[in-house]
Design a protein around this motif. Structure first.
Motif, PDB file in Angstrom:
ATOM      1  N   LEU B  26      43.761  -0.431  59.810  1.00 36.00           N
ATOM      2  CA  LEU B  26      43.361  -0.406  58.405  1.00 36.00           C
ATOM      3  C   LEU B  26      43.118   1.048  57.966  1.00 36.00           C
ATOM      4  N   PHE B  27      42.409   1.783  58.804  1.00 33.25           N
ATOM      5  CA  PHE B  27      42.112   3.187  58.501  1.00 33.25           C
ATOM      6  C   PHE B  27      43.402   4.003  58.363  1.00 33.25           C
ATOM      7  N   HIS B  28      44.324   3.772  59.269  1.00 35.29           N
ATOM      8  CA  HIS B  28      45.604   4.474  59.215  1.00 35.29           C
ATOM      9  C   HIS B  28      46.343   4.152  57.902  1.00 35.29           C
ATOM     10  N   SER B  29      46.335   2.861  57.525  1.00 37.35           N
ATOM     11  CA  SER B  29      47.059   2.443  56.322  1.00 37.35           C
ATOM     12  C   SER B  29      46.429   3.023  55.060  1.00 37.35           C
ATOM     13  N   LEU B  30      45.088   3.100  55.044  1.00 31.03           N
ATOM     14  CA  LEU B  30      44.403   3.725  53.907  1.00 31.03           C
ATOM     15  C   LEU B  30      44.807   5.185  53.801  1.00 31.03           C
ATOM     16  N   GLY B  34      46.902   7.512  50.842  1.00 34.52           N
ATOM     17  CA  GLY B  34      46.206   8.611  50.169  1.00 34.52           C
ATOM     18  C   GLY B  34      44.787   8.275  49.729  1.00 34.52           C
ATOM     19  N   ILE B  35      44.206   7.235  50.327  1.00 38.04           N
ATOM     20  CA  ILE B  35      42.832   6.873  49.970  1.00 38.04           C
ATOM     21  C   ILE B  35      41.860   7.639  50.883  1.00 38.04           C
ATOM     22  N   PRO B  36      40.960   8.420  50.289  1.00 38.02           N
ATOM     23  CA  PRO B  36      40.017   9.170  51.128  1.00 38.02           C
ATOM     24  C   PRO B  36      39.097   8.195  51.870  1.00 38.02           C
ATOM     25  N   ALA B  37      39.095   8.278  53.184  1.00 37.12           N
ATOM     26  CA  ALA B  37      38.318   7.314  53.965  1.00 37.12           C
ATOM     27  C   ALA B  37      37.761   7.938  55.238  1.00 37.12           C
ATOM     28  N   THR B  38      36.726   7.302  55.750  1.00 41.17           N
ATOM     29  CA  THR B  38      36.144   7.707  57.020  1.00 41.17           C
ATOM     30  C   THR B  38      36.093   6.492  57.927  1.00 41.17           C
ATOM     31  N   LEU B  39      36.487   6.672  59.170  1.00 43.01           N
ATOM     32  CA  LEU B  39      36.347   5.610  60.153  1.00 43.01           C
ATOM     33  C   LEU B  39      35.112   5.926  60.982  1.00 43.01           C
ATOM     34  N   ALA B  40      34.123   5.026  60.953  1.00 47.20           N
ATOM     35  CA  ALA B  40      32.906   5.244  61.745  1.00 47.20           C
ATOM     36  C   ALA B  40      32.970   4.332  62.968  1.00 47.20           C
ATOM     37  N   ASP B  41      33.117   4.925  64.143  1.00 47.85           N
ATOM     38  CA  ASP B  41      33.148   4.129  65.364  1.00 47.85           C
ATOM     39  C   ASP B  41      31.707   3.878  65.799  1.00 47.85           C
ATOM     40  N   CYS B  42      31.209   2.677  65.479  1.00 49.57           N
ATOM     41  CA  CYS B  42      29.810   2.336  65.748  1.00 49.57           C
ATOM     42  C   CYS B  42      29.639   1.590  67.060  1.00 49.57           C
ATOM     43  N   PHE B  52      43.262   6.536  69.191  1.00 46.55           N
ATOM     44  CA  PHE B  52      44.426   6.152  68.403  1.00 46.55           C
ATOM     45  C   PHE B  52      44.879   7.211  67.403  1.00 46.55           C
ATOM     46  N   PHE B  53      44.166   8.344  67.352  1.00 47.20           N
ATOM     47  CA  PHE B  53      44.504   9.339  66.335  1.00 47.20           C
ATOM     48  C   PHE B  53      44.591  10.743  66.921  1.00 47.20           C
ATOM     49  N   LYS B  54      45.534  11.495  66.383  1.00 50.92           N
ATOM     50  CA  LYS B  54      45.556  12.937  66.661  1.00 50.92           C
ATOM     51  C   LYS B  54      44.508  13.535  65.742  1.00 50.92           C
ATOM     52  N   SER B  55      43.555  14.243  66.309  1.00 49.72           N
ATOM     53  CA  SER B  55      42.483  14.749  65.451  1.00 49.72           C
ATOM     54  C   SER B  55      41.929  16.050  65.996  1.00 49.72           C
ATOM     55  N   PRO B 137      45.042  14.992  60.460  1.00 55.11           N
ATOM     56  CA  PRO B 137      45.946  15.861  59.711  1.00 55.11           C
ATOM     57  C   PRO B 137      45.933  15.578  58.202  1.00 55.11           C
ATOM     58  N   ASN B 138      45.697  14.303  57.816  1.00 55.70           N
ATOM     59  CA  ASN B 138      45.687  13.963  56.388  1.00 55.70           C
ATOM     60  C   ASN B 138      44.301  14.189  55.770  1.00 55.70           C
ATOM     61  N   SER B 139      43.433  14.880  56.493  1.00 57.09           N
ATOM     62  CA  SER B 139      42.070  15.250  56.088  1.00 57.09           C
ATOM     63  C   SER B 139      41.098  14.069  55.997  1.00 57.09           C
TER      64      SER B 139
END
Lengths: 289, 289
Positions: B26-30, B34-42, B52-55, B137-139
């Protein structure tokens, strides 16, 4: 002998494997210590011979009639549970940690504690021996204490019914209820599967359990879903000095068995999965507690 | 439109049902839209989303808790701190005079500090874990809460992780399994909760418990069935009966499991999934009003 089964990552097949091991013996106590999501009773439909309430924590409540809204309690609360609202001073039930401090320091005795008492401990018999399980009511605390209670009850049942093996189905993660599930156990099995997530969680679980000096074994469940990753896990275990006790293939019959309220060893005793589980069981039984 | 700082928690009673699969995709698709989003791994006991992400690591902050230090030269062994400690974290014997803090049991509530009249108690900070933020990379941002092994409760880490995720963008929270404190602390801060389950008896039983809890908390919910096609139809019947929207089905396919196992995203390898995950927002919008 107490055998604890944990996994770090959830959903690796810990409960299915615990159930399979439990149904290979006629003389076993099955202790479902996954008190947050107890599931073994679904397979085994145990008799309800004993039921015990468990106080899963306490929450502070304000008596609005005696509260003067002085707000003295607010800065004392380290959990940011108390605040001013339009109705005066209020305590958030979800944020309250149950420490009693606000109750103790309130100059007007306007705060009291109420017990969360919806959690339960059950004991009864199932087709292969005795079963003990705990169910933590949603949102309640002290899951570690409930786990301790389940384990004490399991030991009592083992003595009373002269059963020599206790199988502990532990919770996921590496926190308090997991620590309670493995402390003092004789054998520890960590169930993993061939995925990067499960591999990382296995490492964390092994790191956590290393402090407890329990003989530790690893099972790779569904190993054939990615044999390359399975090999990586095997070499990882070798490096860490943890023994591999079995590799179980991916088997849709495991879920099929579950939908028929059976363990895989009951449902398909001649399957490759059941044979591997039987081998694991024999290895465990041959070990000195 | 959903508010730009909308918070969605991805949760499940049972572990391993595919929470992280849904949260990461879901985070990747957002991000792709171009939707500004944060994934919080709780899931601070087993944080895996980062896999799952290059960061790029942006900042790290250590999460600590206060624990008491007793100055025995000032202590009169009155025992009041011991009486006030609701976590049994202060071991005390009046005769012979013994007093000892058991740091692993301490919740840092400060009751002992308030209890002591002799200024014999001060506090020190102990580390519980770290919260790290990463930029993609997409900020877009990933905030990970990671509990140190051997620590009992992930709750302070979860709180710090959600705080680090901020309040300005859409936040996707990957919740810990279960329905106890760690779960409550995560979903309490969500505007909407997506429950991920699987169509098996264990999956259904744990789903029911989560639904009960969230209804009590008055949170709007929807369900995603992962591994659709395995098990039986009981989950579907339950959703219908309870009038709970089925948001999405993810089929039980070896290829999906294989992508996930290697730390991949199905929404990246298959554009159709990207659209399906993005479509979740529309379905949530309808319920949100």
């Amino acid at each position: 002998m107490e055998i604890a089964i944990i996994s770090g990552k959830g959903g690796t097949g810990k409960s299915s494997i615990s159930a399979a091991l439990a149904t290979l013996s006629e003389k076993v106590v099955l202790a479902d210590c996954d008190v947050d999501a107890a599931n073994q009773y679904l397979l085994f439909n145990p008799s309800h011979e004993e039921e015990q309430a468990f106080i899963g924590g306490q929450k502070a409540v304000i008596n609005p009639e005696t509260c003067t809204n002085c707000g003295i309690c607010i800065p004392y609360c380290r959990f940011d549970a108390i605040s001013f609202s339009r109705q005066g001073v209020v305590i958030s039930e979800t944020a309250c940690d149950g420490c009693h401090l606000c109750m103790r320091i309130c100059p007007h005795q306007a705060i009291s504690m109420v017990n969360s008492d919806k959690s339960r401990l059950y004991a009864g018999s199932f087709r292969n021996g005795r079963m003990v399980y705990g169910r933590l009511a949603p949102g309640e605390e002290n899951s570690g204490k409930l786990v301790n209670l389940v384990r004490d009850k399991a030991k009592e049942q083992a003595r009373k019914h002269q059963l020599d093996t206790i199988i502990i189905d532990g919770p996921p993660g590496i926190g308090c209820p997991v620590i309670s599930s493995i402390t003092g156990a004789h054998q520890l099995i960590i169930v993993t599967e061939p995925s990067l997530s499960a591999m990382l969680d296995l490492q964390r679980a092994a790191e956590m359990s290393a402090n407890f000096h329990i003989q530790t074994h690893v099972i790779i469940n569904k190993y054939d879903l990615d044999e390359d990753l399975s090999r990586q896990i095997e070499s990882l275990c070798k490096e860490a000095g943890i023994g591999m006790i079995g590799k179980i293939p991916f088997d849709p019959q495991v879920v099929e068995a579950m939908t028929h309220s059976k363990s895989i060893t009951e449902w398909a005793p001649d399957s490759a999965t059941s044979k591997e589980v039987s081998k694991i069981w024999l290895t465990l039984k041959s070990m000195k507690p | 439109m959903l508010p730009t700082n909308f918070k969605i928690a991805i949760a499940s009673g049972k572990g391993g049902t595919g929470k992280t699969l849904v949260a990461t995709n879901l985070f990747h698709s957002l991000s792709k839209a171009g939707i500004p989003a944060t994934l919080a791994d709780c899931d601070a006991e087993a944080p895996n989303a980062k896999l799952f992400f290059k960061s790029k690591e942006e900042s790290t902050s250590v999460v600590t808790q206060k624990v008491p230090v007793i100055d025995e030269s000032k202590c009169t062994y009155c025992g009041k701190c011991h009486d006030w400690c609701n976590y049994h974290a202060i071991f005390f014997l009046p005769q012979p005079q013994v007093i000892k803090v058991m740091e692993e049991l301490c919740h840092g509530c400060g009751a002992c500090l308030a209890a002591c009249h002799f200024e014999a108690i001060t506090e020190k900070e102990v580390e519980l874990g770290v919260v790290t933020t990463y930029t993609l990379p997409n900020s877009n941002i990933l905030a990970e809460a990671r509990m140190h092994t051997g620590v009992y409760s992930p709750v302070p880490l979860i709180k710090a992780g959600i705080k680090a995720a901020g309040d300005h963008r859409m936040v996707i929270m990957d919740a810990p399994p279960g329905t106890s404190c760690p779960f409550i602390q995560t979903v309490a801060r969500a505007d909407y909760v997506v429950l991920v389950t699987e169509p098996t008896p264990f999956g259904l039983s744990d789903l029911k418990q989560s639904v009960e809890t969230l209804r009590e908390m008055k949170k709007p919910i929807g369900v995603i069935i992962n591994r659709a096609g395995m098990g039986n139809r009981n989950v579907y019947e339950y959703l219908k009966q309870e009038n709970i929207p089925l948001l999405m089905e993810i089929p039980f396919e070896r290829s999906i499991a294989a992508v996930y196992a290697r730390g991949g995203l199905i929404a990246e390898s298959d554009k159709q999934w990207e659209q399906l995950f993005l479509g979740l927002l529309d379905k949530i919008k309808i319920q949100w009003k």
